[in-house]
Design a protein around this motif. Structure first.
Motif, PDB file in Angstrom:
ATOM      1  N   PHE A 176       1.240  -1.246  -0.189  1.00 31.57           N
ATOM      2  CA  PHE A 176       0.112  -0.202   0.107  1.00 31.57           C
ATOM      3  C   PHE A 176       0.706   1.015  -0.188  1.00 31.57           C
ATOM      4  N   PHE A 177       2.223   1.287   1.254  1.00 35.71           N
ATOM      5  CA  PHE A 177       2.632   2.528   0.721  1.00 35.71           C
ATOM      6  C   PHE A 177       3.676   2.639  -0.383  1.00 35.71           C
ATOM      7  N   ASP A 178       3.780   1.319  -0.919  1.00 36.75           N
ATOM      8  CA  ASP A 178       4.826   1.254  -2.162  1.00 36.75           C
ATOM      9  C   ASP A 178       3.675   2.267  -3.064  1.00 36.75           C
ATOM     10  N   ALA A 179       3.038   1.529  -3.011  1.00 33.66           N
ATOM     11  CA  ALA A 179       1.921   2.556  -4.428  1.00 33.66           C
ATOM     12  C   ALA A 179       1.049   3.522  -3.789  1.00 33.66           C
ATOM     13  N   GLU A 180       1.224   3.726  -3.044  1.00 39.53           N
ATOM     14  CA  GLU A 180       1.165   4.953  -2.619  1.00 39.53           C
ATOM     15  C   GLU A 180       2.118   5.894  -2.614  1.00 39.53           C
ATOM     16  N   GLU A 181       2.905   5.925  -2.902  1.00 42.63           N
ATOM     17  CA  GLU A 181       4.838   6.505  -2.639  1.00 42.63           C
ATOM     18  C   GLU A 181       5.009   6.482  -4.456  1.00 42.63           C
ATOM     19  N   THR A 182       4.551   5.800  -5.193  1.00 44.88           N
ATOM     20  CA  THR A 182       5.100   5.926  -6.445  1.00 44.88           C
ATOM     21  C   THR A 182       3.298   6.569  -7.606  1.00 44.88           C
ATOM     22  N   PHE A 183       2.680   6.996  -6.645  1.00 43.39           N
ATOM     23  CA  PHE A 183       1.659   7.405  -7.085  1.00 43.39           C
ATOM     24  C   PHE A 183       1.726   8.457  -7.142  1.00 43.39           C
ATOM     25  N   ARG A 184       2.307   9.276  -5.795  1.00 40.86           N
ATOM     26  CA  ARG A 184       2.461  10.774  -5.533  1.00 40.86           C
ATOM     27  C   ARG A 184       3.921  11.228  -6.363  1.00 40.86           C
ATOM     28  N   THR A 185       4.998  10.343  -6.387  1.00 36.84           N
ATOM     29  CA  THR A 185       5.746  10.842  -6.809  1.00 36.84           C
ATOM     30  C   THR A 185       5.718  10.749  -8.146  1.00 36.84           C
TER      31      THR A 185
END
Length: 163
Positions: free
Chosen positions: A142-151
């Protein structure tokens, strides 16, 4: 400091993900904080923390309790106060090291909501930390996907190329 704040924000996200609360109470213990910690304060981190608390927190902030307030608290407040809106500052309660915990339980936070380190009914902070670390590990995708989305979002937003 930035890593600690990121961990705090991830912990809040994990709590919201699992069991969304109706409000949030932050408990900050200043035990062990010394004057040298003032030299480590990064204004950008302080600004980001208070912006998050005031404008971005996805749950209502009910109050902030600062336990074991230190004698140089006025110095800390001089540093952070420019970043705090009046409404948030009014939610902060400072408590001395010799705090009567029985009164604290009655007036602010009940024993069943506090770790045993503070005389509460929950496991001690070491165990709660281990449980939190395990939960954050489970939420890594979840956190990896969220960080990828934000980046990706910010890169597109700040792109200077025209297509």
């Amino acid at each position: 400091m930035a890593e600690s704040m990121k961990l705090l924000f991830m912990t809040i996200d994990a709590a919201l993900h699992e069991y969304p609360p109706t409000g949030l109470i932050i408990l900050f213990d200043m035990k062990g904080v010394g004057l040298m910690h003032l030299t480590r304060i990064k204004l950008g981190c302080i600004k980001a923390f208070f912006e998050y608390c005031q404008d971005c927190l996805p749950v209502k902030l009910k109050t902030i309790h600062v336990l074991n307030s230190v004698y140089f608290l006025d110095k800390i407040l001089a540093i952070i106060k420019p970043f705090i809106k009046k409404e948030l500052y009014e939610l902060i309660h400072f408590h001395p090291p010799n705090l009567n915990m029985e009164k604290f339980y009655r007036k602010y936070i009940s024993k069943e909501c506090l770790p045993s380190d503070y005389g509460g009914d929950l496991p001690n902070t070491r165990i709660l930390h281990e449980m939190n670390t395990k939960r954050l590990g489970e939420l890594k995708p979840f956190f990896d996907a969220e960080e990828t989305f934000r980046t990706t979002y910010y890169n597109k937003l700040n792109s200077t190329s025209c297509t």
